[in-house]
Scaffold this motif. Structure first.
Motif, PDB file in Angstrom:
ATOM      1  N   UNK A 223       7.383  -7.988  10.675  1.00  0.00           N
ATOM      2  CA  UNK A 223       6.084  -8.642  10.533  1.00  0.00           C
ATOM      3  C   UNK A 223       5.958  -9.156   9.099  1.00  0.00           C
ATOM      4  N   UNK A 224       4.881  -9.871   8.776  1.00  0.00           N
ATOM      5  CA  UNK A 224       4.693 -10.302   7.388  1.00  0.00           C
ATOM      6  C   UNK A 224       4.675  -9.148   6.385  1.00  0.00           C
ATOM      7  N   UNK A 225       4.199  -7.977   6.810  1.00  0.00           N
ATOM      8  CA  UNK A 225       4.219  -6.828   5.904  1.00  0.00           C
ATOM      9  C   UNK A 225       5.652  -6.423   5.558  1.00  0.00           C
ATOM     10  N   UNK A 226       6.526  -6.448   6.547  1.00  0.00           N
ATOM     11  CA  UNK A 226       7.930  -6.145   6.291  1.00  0.00           C
ATOM     12  C   UNK A 226       8.531  -7.171   5.331  1.00  0.00           C
ATOM     13  N   UNK A 227       8.133  -8.424   5.504  1.00  0.00           N
ATOM     14  CA  UNK A 227       8.619  -9.461   4.583  1.00  0.00           C
ATOM     15  C   UNK A 227       8.181  -9.164   3.155  1.00  0.00           C
ATOM     16  N   UNK A 228       6.916  -8.807   2.999  1.00  0.00           N
ATOM     17  CA  UNK A 228       6.412  -8.514   1.658  1.00  0.00           C
ATOM     18  C   UNK A 228       7.168  -7.349   1.031  1.00  0.00           C
ATOM     19  N   UNK A 263      -7.324 -11.280   8.065  1.00  0.00           N
ATOM     20  CA  UNK A 263      -7.211 -11.480   9.512  1.00  0.00           C
ATOM     21  C   UNK A 263      -7.361 -10.159  10.256  1.00  0.00           C
ATOM     22  N   UNK A 264      -6.788  -9.108   9.701  1.00  0.00           N
ATOM     23  CA  UNK A 264      -6.851  -7.794  10.348  1.00  0.00           C
ATOM     24  C   UNK A 264      -8.212  -7.135  10.169  1.00  0.00           C
ATOM     25  N   UNK A 265      -9.020  -7.627   9.219  1.00  0.00           N
ATOM     26  CA  UNK A 265     -10.342  -7.058   9.012  1.00  0.00           C
ATOM     27  C   UNK A 265     -10.336  -5.698   8.339  1.00  0.00           C
ATOM     28  N   UNK A 266      -9.361  -5.428   7.519  1.00  0.00           N
ATOM     29  CA  UNK A 266      -9.248  -4.136   6.828  1.00  0.00           C
ATOM     30  C   UNK A 266      -9.884  -4.273   5.437  1.00  0.00           C
ATOM     31  N   UNK A 267     -11.155  -4.001   5.365  1.00  0.00           N
ATOM     32  CA  UNK A 267     -11.903  -4.216   4.125  1.00  0.00           C
ATOM     33  C   UNK A 267     -11.486  -3.240   3.032  1.00  0.00           C
ATOM     34  N   UNK A 268     -11.263  -1.982   3.383  1.00  0.00           N
ATOM     35  CA  UNK A 268     -10.896  -0.997   2.365  1.00  0.00           C
ATOM     36  C   UNK A 268      -9.543  -1.335   1.746  1.00  0.00           C
ATOM     37  N   UNK A 269      -8.601  -1.698   2.579  1.00  0.00           N
ATOM     38  CA  UNK A 269      -7.287  -2.073   2.068  1.00  0.00           C
ATOM     39  C   UNK A 269      -7.382  -3.334   1.211  1.00  0.00           C
ATOM     40  N   UNK A 299       1.708   0.264  -1.796  1.00  0.00           N
ATOM     41  CA  UNK A 299       0.592  -0.176  -0.967  1.00  0.00           C
ATOM     42  C   UNK A 299       1.102  -0.828   0.321  1.00  0.00           C
ATOM     43  N   UNK A 300       2.127  -1.643   0.196  1.00  0.00           N
ATOM     44  CA  UNK A 300       2.667  -2.336   1.364  1.00  0.00           C
ATOM     45  C   UNK A 300       3.302  -1.354   2.340  1.00  0.00           C
ATOM     46  N   UNK A 301       4.036  -0.377   1.813  1.00  0.00           N
ATOM     47  CA  UNK A 301       4.662   0.628   2.681  1.00  0.00           C
ATOM     48  C   UNK A 301       3.606   1.413   3.445  1.00  0.00           C
ATOM     49  N   UNK A 302       2.516   1.745   2.767  1.00  0.00           N
ATOM     50  CA  UNK A 302       1.434   2.463   3.435  1.00  0.00           C
ATOM     51  C   UNK A 302       0.795   1.598   4.518  1.00  0.00           C
ATOM     52  N   UNK A 303       0.648   0.320   4.244  1.00  0.00           N
ATOM     53  CA  UNK A 303       0.072  -0.593   5.247  1.00  0.00           C
ATOM     54  C   UNK A 303       0.978  -0.703   6.467  1.00  0.00           C
ATOM     55  N   UNK A 304       2.297  -0.700   6.243  1.00  0.00           N
ATOM     56  CA  UNK A 304       3.236  -0.764   7.372  1.00  0.00           C
ATOM     57  C   UNK A 304       3.109   0.481   8.233  1.00  0.00           C
ATOM     58  N   UNK A 305       2.966   1.639   7.581  1.00  0.00           N
ATOM     59  CA  UNK A 305       2.808   2.883   8.346  1.00  0.00           C
ATOM     60  C   UNK A 305       1.523   2.859   9.158  1.00  0.00           C
ATOM     61  N   UNK A 306       0.460   2.348   8.557  1.00  0.00           N
ATOM     62  CA  UNK A 306      -0.802   2.256   9.285  1.00  0.00           C
ATOM     63  C   UNK A 306      -0.704   1.298  10.458  1.00  0.00           C
ATOM     64  N   UNK A 307       0.033   0.213  10.261  1.00  0.00           N
ATOM     65  CA  UNK A 307       0.217  -0.740  11.351  1.00  0.00           C
ATOM     66  C   UNK A 307       1.000  -0.114  12.502  1.00  0.00           C
ATOM     67  N   UNK A 308       2.055   0.631  12.160  1.00  0.00           N
ATOM     68  CA  UNK A 308       2.856   1.283  13.192  1.00  0.00           C
ATOM     69  C   UNK A 308       2.023   2.303  13.976  1.00  0.00           C
ATOM     70  N   UNK A 309       1.154   3.017  13.293  1.00  0.00           N
ATOM     71  CA  UNK A 309       0.277   3.977  13.975  1.00  0.00           C
ATOM     72  C   UNK A 309      -0.718   3.251  14.873  1.00  0.00           C
ATOM     73  N   UNK A 310      -1.187   2.093  14.407  1.00  0.00           N
ATOM     74  CA  UNK A 310      -2.106   1.325  15.232  1.00  0.00           C
ATOM     75  C   UNK A 310      -1.451   0.765  16.475  1.00  0.00           C
ATOM     76  N   UNK A 311      -0.160   0.406  16.377  1.00  0.00           N
ATOM     77  CA  UNK A 311       0.556  -0.121  17.539  1.00  0.00           C
ATOM     78  C   UNK A 311       0.768   0.946  18.589  1.00  0.00           C
ATOM     79  N   UNK A 312       0.884   2.184  18.167  1.00  0.00           N
ATOM     80  CA  UNK A 312       1.066   3.275  19.122  1.00  0.00           C
ATOM     81  C   UNK A 312      -0.223   3.548  19.883  1.00  0.00           C
TER      82      UNK A 312
END
Length: 312
Positions: A223-228, A263-269, A299-312
């Motif tokens: 995803x774009x996060x992985x690219x970053x 786009x994801x609407x993650x205001x805290x992040x 920060x990006x690694x943490x966002x990727x982990x959060x995304x993976x948890x959201x996909x589950x």
């Protein structure tokens, strides 16, 4: 002649015409069948008449109008071949089932009369101009209403080529004329995938602003996060870049992540990212930029982990 059959009598009488002989056969068969077989079915009667007609000569068959419809159809078809406009009109107005042959003929007539060849050349030229970074030709073709979504035999559009090349200006121009940022090629790649594979961060940002799906995966499942994260790894390992170049590339990654989080609407992040961005603006040395880069990578690694948890 009383004992002779009606057929022999009709054929031997020189004063009678062939048409009269046909009437004699038909009438004779009808009278004989009516007298001897009252229970004869319509199919049997038709078979008897057909047998008698098959014994007549060609002129008799023509006079009975047995071959006229087919002949008229052939002549009409040959005539329409020279006038495709009438063929199209006939295809619209003629009743009955439309056969596959008629569909093919109509298709050929339309292709011959329409500017399809010109359109094919224009969309091919658009893809070539995008691939060669010729923005003037791309703009001219788009202004001439060339379809920006037209793909080649591998499903690649002009937006695929410009995204792969990292030409942000052409990408933005194509998007403004209605290019689809989520259109996939024959391998399933969107323009976002190709930009991710070639690490063109500004193009990723432009595609995200243009409506590219943030959950789209490239062939490597990124995803774009992985690219970053991959881009940050490259920046951390490289020592040849100047502080201005490094700061500019980190700024591009922050901008891409900002669009992603919007786009994801993650205001805290998003607030955390803005804090990192402010820190980057205050850097003066390479070490300070590296510190910000490390913070952004975490920060990006943490966002990727959060995304993976959201996909589950």
């Amino acid at each position: 002649m009383e004992g002779s059959s009606p057929l022999v009598a009709a054929s031997s009488d020189g004063d009678r015409s062939s048409s009269e002989g046909e009437l004699t056969v038909a009438n004779g068969a009808a009278v004989r069948d009516g007298e001897k077989r009252e229970d004869e079915t319509p199919m049997e009667a038709a078979g008897a008449v057909g047998f008698s007609i098959s014994r007549l000569d060609t002129l008799s068959a023509l006079r009975l109008n047995r071959t006229r419809p087919a002949a008229d159809t052939e002549l009409r078809y040959l005539h329409l071949l020279w006038q495709p406009s009438e063929l199209l009109q006939a295809g619209r107005s003629s009743p009955g089932k439309i056969t596959s042959n008629r569909v093919r003929r109509l298709g050929r007539a339309r292709r011959n009369m329409g500017p399809i060849g010109k359109d094919l050349y224009a969309v091919k030229r658009l893809r070539e101009a995008a691939n060669s970074n010729d923005i003037d030709t791309v703009r001219r073709l788009l202004e001439e209403d060339t379809d920006p979504c037209a793909a080649d035999d591998k499903g690649r559009t002009a937006l695929h080529f410009s995204s792969c090349n990292g030409n942000e200006s052409i990408v933005q121009l194509l998007l403004s004329y209605g290019a689809d940022p989520n259109q996939r090629d024959s391998l399933g790649n969107t323009p976002l995938h190709l930009a991710a594979c070639t690490n063109h961060v500004p193009v990723i940002t432009t595609l995200l602003r243009g409506g590219a799906r943030v959950d789209a995966l490239d062939r490597a499942g990124r995803t774009p996060l992985h690219l970053a994260r991959s881009k940050l790894n490259i920046l951390q390992e490289g020592d040849s870049r100047s502080i201005e170049t490094l700061r500019g590339e980190v700024t591009q990654i922050i901008q891409m992540l900002r669009e992603y989080l919007n786009i994801m609407g993650q205001s805290e992040e998003r607030e955390k990212l803005e804090h990192i961005s402010n820190q980057l603006q205050n850097t003066r040395t390479r070490e300070q930029v590296d510190e910000v880069t490390d913070l952004l990578a975490s920060f990006t690694s943490l966002s990727i982990q959060m995304q993976n948890m959201g996909d589950r």
